[in-house]
Design an enzyme around this catalytic site. Structure first.
Site, PDB file in Angstrom:
ATOM      1  N   LYS A 113       0.817  -1.300   0.306  1.00 20.42           N
ATOM      2  CA  LYS A 113       0.488   0.225  -0.374  1.00 20.42           C
ATOM      3  C   LYS A 113       0.523   1.045   0.032  1.00 20.42           C
ATOM      4  CE  LYS A 113      -2.519   1.116   3.816  1.00 20.42           C
ATOM      5  NZ  LYS A 113      -1.770   3.204   4.251  1.00 20.42           N
ATOM      6  N   GLU A 115       0.263   5.324  -0.140  1.00 20.36           N
ATOM      7  CA  GLU A 115       0.025   7.157   0.004  1.00 20.36           C
ATOM      8  C   GLU A 115       0.261   7.743  -1.403  1.00 20.36           C
ATOM      9  OE1 GLU A 115       0.386   8.658   3.574  1.00 20.36           O
ATOM     10  OE2 GLU A 115      -0.077   6.749   4.459  1.00 20.36           O
ATOM     11  N   GLU A 182      -9.433   8.087   3.799  1.00 22.43           N
ATOM     12  CA  GLU A 182      -9.373   7.749   5.147  1.00 22.43           C
ATOM     13  C   GLU A 182      -9.634   9.777   6.003  1.00 22.43           C
ATOM     14  OE1 GLU A 182      -4.874   6.512   7.051  1.00 22.43           O
ATOM     15  OE2 GLU A 182      -6.394   7.735   8.945  1.00 22.43           O
TER      16      GLU A 182
HETATM   17  O1  KIV Z   1      -0.382   2.564   8.853  1.00 23.46           O
HETATM   18  C1  KIV Z   1      -2.039   2.435   8.795  1.00 23.46           C
HETATM   19  O2  KIV Z   1      -2.262   1.713   9.565  1.00 23.46           O
HETATM   20  C2  KIV Z   1      -3.222   2.634   7.846  1.00 23.46           C
HETATM   21  C3  KIV Z   1      -4.646   2.608   8.051  1.00 23.46           C
HETATM   22  C4  KIV Z   1      -4.400   2.981   9.467  1.00 23.46           C
HETATM   23  C5  KIV Z   1      -5.475   2.413   7.052  1.00 23.46           C
HETATM   24  O3  KIV Z   1      -2.648   3.027   6.494  1.00 23.46           O
END
Ligand code: KIV
Length: 275
Positions: A113, A115, A182
């Site tokens: 993931k 950002e 988010e």
């Molecule tokens: O780092 C994390 O836990 C996240 C979530 C809050 C989506 O990115």
């Protein structure tokens, strides 16, 4: 059966809500996996809830790999997604692919993931071209806390809402298989979810998303530094733990723990022969 990018997409198509929780170690990953959660996120939130930093900016690739390895060993069925930490992908497309590869190869994750919206499209495209599934993350992106001037709701004005929708379409077109929204107004998140073909996973984005994610310490009331508005405490495990620690202290001091059943036996003859 192991969840995959295909099963996550199928859930959106069949209106079956996707569940995701964070985990950072083996034991917690096993518990969450056994409960049947679809996906485990090794979030860079570990910087705050596990390591005690005030934000996620100090988290390193080594931190992420260390925790991802532990979670991967505990997650039998859940799809493991590892967060790309601050400055592991912003610096160049090359760095992005290299570091995404490390989270898969060394960490054992099935997806990464990162950002950002349109600004990270080249990174998303290159990682996907390397056959690594990508979860995008838009709205309140904690790695941009200094640029935002704090942790605040995103997409409230018309211009911001349009930008968020544009970003959602950009990451979808770049090949992300899923996108985290988010701290986004619920109606905007619902609108975006209905317009995208890939699933949206909300955190502070209302029930109109295709799935939800929470940090486990938040939902279990184990993290007490602050409580975001979107967090629901599903149990007070923090208090349960404190009660258990207090009982332990009391029993050790009173000499009632350990009891006979916790001890290993030896014949008196042997003890009596000692000089
Ligand atoms: O780092 C994390 O836990 C996240 C979530 C809050 C989506 O990115």
């Amino acid at each position: 059966m192991k969840n995959t990018v295909l099963t996550i997409q199928k859930q959106k198509n069949e209106h079956d809500k996707i569940t995701m929780l964070t985990a950072y170690d083996y034991s917690m990953a096993k518990l969450i996996d056994a409960a049947g959660v679809n996906s485990i996120l090794v979030g860079d939130s570990l910087g705050m809830v596990m390591l005690g930093y005030k934000d996620t900016l100090s988290v390193t690739m080594e931190d992420m790999i260390h925790h991802t390895k532990a979670v991967s060993r505990g997650a039998e069925n859940a799809l493991v997604v590892a967060d790309m930490p601050f400055m592991s992908y912003q610096t160049s497309v090359y760095d992005a692919v290299q570091n995404a590869g490390r989270l898969i190869k060394e960490g054992g994750a099935q997806a990464v993931k990162l950002e950002g919206g349109a600004s990270v499209v080249p990174q998303i495209k290159a990682i996907v071209e390397a056959s690594i599934p990508v979860v995008a993350h838009i709205g309140l992106t904690p790695q941009s806390v200094n640029a935002f001037g704090g942790f605040r709701v995103q997409g409230k004005s018309e211009a911001e809402a349009q930008k968020l929708y544009d970003d959602a379409r950009a990451v979808e077109a770049a090949g992300a298989f899923c996108v985290v929204l988010e701290c986004v107004p619920a109606a905007l998140a619902e609108f975006i979810s209905s317009r995208l073909s890939i699933p949206t996973i909300g955190i502070g984005a209302g029930a109109g998303c295709d799935g939800q994610v929470l940090v486990y310490q938040d939902m279990l009331k184990m993290f007490s530094d602050f409580k975001p508005k979107f967090v629901k405490h599903f149990a007070d495990i923090g208090q349960e733990m404190k009660n258990a620690f207090t009982a332990y202290i009391e029993e050790v001091k009173a000499g009632t723990f350990p009891a006979k059943e916790h001890c290993f036996a030896i014949s008196d003859d042997i003890i009596n022969k000692l000089y």
